[in-house]
Enzyme design. Structure first.
Site, PDB file in Angstrom:
ATOM      1  N   TYR A  28      90.823  69.413   2.913  1.00 12.08           N
ATOM      2  CA  TYR A  28      89.382  69.529   2.686  1.00 12.08           C
ATOM      3  C   TYR A  28      88.887  68.682   1.527  1.00 12.08           C
ATOM      4  O   TYR A  28      87.682  68.471   1.384  1.00 12.08           O
ATOM      5  CB  TYR A  28      88.998  70.996   2.444  1.00 12.08           C
ATOM      6  CG  TYR A  28      88.854  71.788   3.721  1.00 12.08           C
ATOM      7  CD1 TYR A  28      87.619  71.918   4.351  1.00 12.08           C
ATOM      8  CD2 TYR A  28      89.949  72.399   4.308  1.00 12.08           C
ATOM      9  CE1 TYR A  28      87.481  72.638   5.524  1.00 12.08           C
ATOM     10  CE2 TYR A  28      89.826  73.118   5.485  1.00 12.08           C
ATOM     11  CZ  TYR A  28      88.591  73.236   6.086  1.00 12.08           C
ATOM     12  OH  TYR A  28      88.462  73.934   7.261  1.00 12.08           O
ATOM     13  N   ASP A  71      93.588  80.670   5.772  1.00  9.25           N
ATOM     14  CA  ASP A  71      94.786  80.208   6.460  1.00  9.25           C
ATOM     15  C   ASP A  71      94.981  78.696   6.377  1.00  9.25           C
ATOM     16  O   ASP A  71      95.970  78.176   6.882  1.00  9.25           O
ATOM     17  CB  ASP A  71      94.784  80.651   7.921  1.00  9.25           C
ATOM     18  CG  ASP A  71      93.622  80.068   8.716  1.00  9.25           C
ATOM     19  OD1 ASP A  71      92.792  79.364   8.124  1.00  9.25           O
ATOM     20  OD2 ASP A  71      93.537  80.352   9.918  1.00  9.25           O
TER      21      ASP A  71
END
Length: 451
Positions: free
Chosen positions: A268, A174
């Site tokens: 990330y 997600d």
């Protein structure tokens, strides 16, 4: 498809802190995606029973035609199901804390999916996920398995091998959807209006376009300008976020400015592109796992206990509101199930085998790209060639992920050591060996034995 069909759903990891959000989303979507039974399955009976207690109150008040049960027995859990929503965490947050703190002790990032911590977690997750899917296939051969379990890239590489050709296993995340929600908030548009183009591996990718479904406009240039400026602590989400996420959103502006003109980075990437900085801001005594245990997990189970004690949600502070219907984690998995069951051919970001999708990248790697989703699974959109810089980063990461799965499935100490050496958040052979030896000691109850 029979429009009158009601689905039987199993939430694998029924005791998860995310389960209440999924339950609320299933309630919110009951007209579009009707359900007869929700089964919670977990290996921790007492924790799951508490979550189920909350679920019974929720469904009694908002969805009385749907029943909810809980079990630790795989036959009871999986027989007759249409979908399994998998969200397990092998070793729970205490082992995540161990992963993070061991890595920091050696001067490395311990994040749950990206650094050495992701390696340790992957070595726990692969055996656990594969064992559960084998049980699902025993009792529900045709069920769809929508796997949320992290580290998703390593898990996807493993399930691709162990369940070769099983197109009803779809590995998802997600995080790109969460980033899309952040973009939509900044643009003042509903998330449903945006359609992404993206390439990479899970938690390691770049957006190439953000299209408006109605007008065709590509918002990427506008978003790059907007996000090149440091954000407020809510990161354009409009909601309060934990301290570590607030720092991520602030740091994102640096990545956007330095990412080049063509792409927007997944958040990330901060761990891979700026590992020294990320280590420098970590607290080795209080990591993200501690933050979650003291924050979201604690709040969730306090809410569960209060609802059970009151035996109601309506008329309390936990009464469902419009905001409850906007849980990104829950919404994504329900939308995906709906797309499969109703053959919508809508576009999602999912992991799938690279067979020419990224033309100059390793064949067979589990890439995260836009796919059309329907009754026959996923069909990827073509990406074409990617630039040398991104290709080099991704090839290195894929080699690390592949070796991690090799080590786990083969019980190979050498391949585990090689994997950690390749990890961009480690990048040192001696450090990799020291990390590996510490992780072996900490994970005796979870890892296969390495030789």
């Amino acid at each position: 498809m029979n429009e009158n069909k009601k689905f039987r759903i199993c939430i694998v990891g029924g005791g998860s802190r995310y389960t209440p959000g999924i339950l609320k989303m299933l309630v919110a979507e009951k007209d579009r995606f009707p359900i007869s039974t929700i089964v919670l399955y977990d290996n921790e009976a007492e924790r799951q029973e508490r979550v189920c207690g909350y679920g019974k109150v929720l469904l009694r008040e908002y969805y009385p035609e749907c029943e909810i049960i809980h079990t630790t027995d795989p036959e009871t859990a999986f027989t007759g199901i249409d979908f399994a929503f998998m969200q397990i965490r092998a070793g729970r947050l205490k082992m995540r804390e161990s992963d993070e703190k061991i890595a920091l002790k050696h001067g490395c990032i311990g994040q749950e999916t990206c650094g050495a911590g992701g390696f340790a977690y992957g070595m726990r997750s692969v055996p656990a996920v594969c064992a559960i899917i084998k049980d699902i296939r025993k009792y529900a051969p045709e069920a769809w398995v929508l796997n949320y379990s992290n580290p998703a890239a390593i898990v996807a590489e493993a399930t691709k091998r162990v369940f070769k050709g099983d197109y009803r296993i779809i590995n998802i995340c997600d995080m790109p959807v969460g980033i899309m929600g952040m973009y939509a908030q900044a643009l003042g548009l509903p998330s449903s209006r945006l359609e992404p183009r993206y390439f990479g591996l899970n938690h390691y990718g770049w957006f190439t376009h953000i299209y408006d479904k109605e007008t065709g406009e590509d918002y990427l240039p506008k978003l790059k300008k907007m996000f090149a400026t440091p954000m407020e602590d809510d990161g354009h989400t409009g909601h309060e976020v934990d301290a570590s996420w607030a720092e991520t959103f602030r740091f994102m502006s640096k990545m956007v400015r330095e990412c080049g003109d063509k792409f927007m980075p997944n958040t990330y990437l901060q761990y891979y592109l700026y590992p020294k900085h990320m280590v420098s801001i970590e607290n080795p005594d209080y990591t993200r796992a501690n933050e979650v245990m003291d924050g979201h997990e604690k709040r969730t189970f306090e809410m569960i206990e209060e609802v059970i004690a009151a035996d109601k949600l309506k008329g309390t502070k936990y009464e469902m509101t419009e905001e409850d219907f906007n849980d990104g984690h829950a919404t994504y998995i329900v939308d995906l199930a709906y797309a499969i069951s109703h053959n919508t051919q809508d576009i999602f970001l999912c992991m799938t085998e690279n067979h020419g999708i990224i033309s100059n990248f390793s064949e067979g790697a589990m890439v995260e790209v836009p796919v059309r989703v329907g009754i026959n699974g996923v069909e990827a959109l073509n990406v074409g060639e990617i630039p040398t810089f991104q290709k080099g980063l991704l090839e290195n990461q894929f080699a690390y992920e592949k070796l991690t799965v090799d080590a786990c499935l083969e019980g190979s100490y050498e391949k585990a050591w090689n994997a950690l050496t390749l990890n961009r958040c480690v990048n040192d052979t001696d450090t990799a060996k020291a990390l590996l030896d510490d992780y072996i000691e900490a994970n005796k109850a979870y890892w296969p034995e390495l030789h």
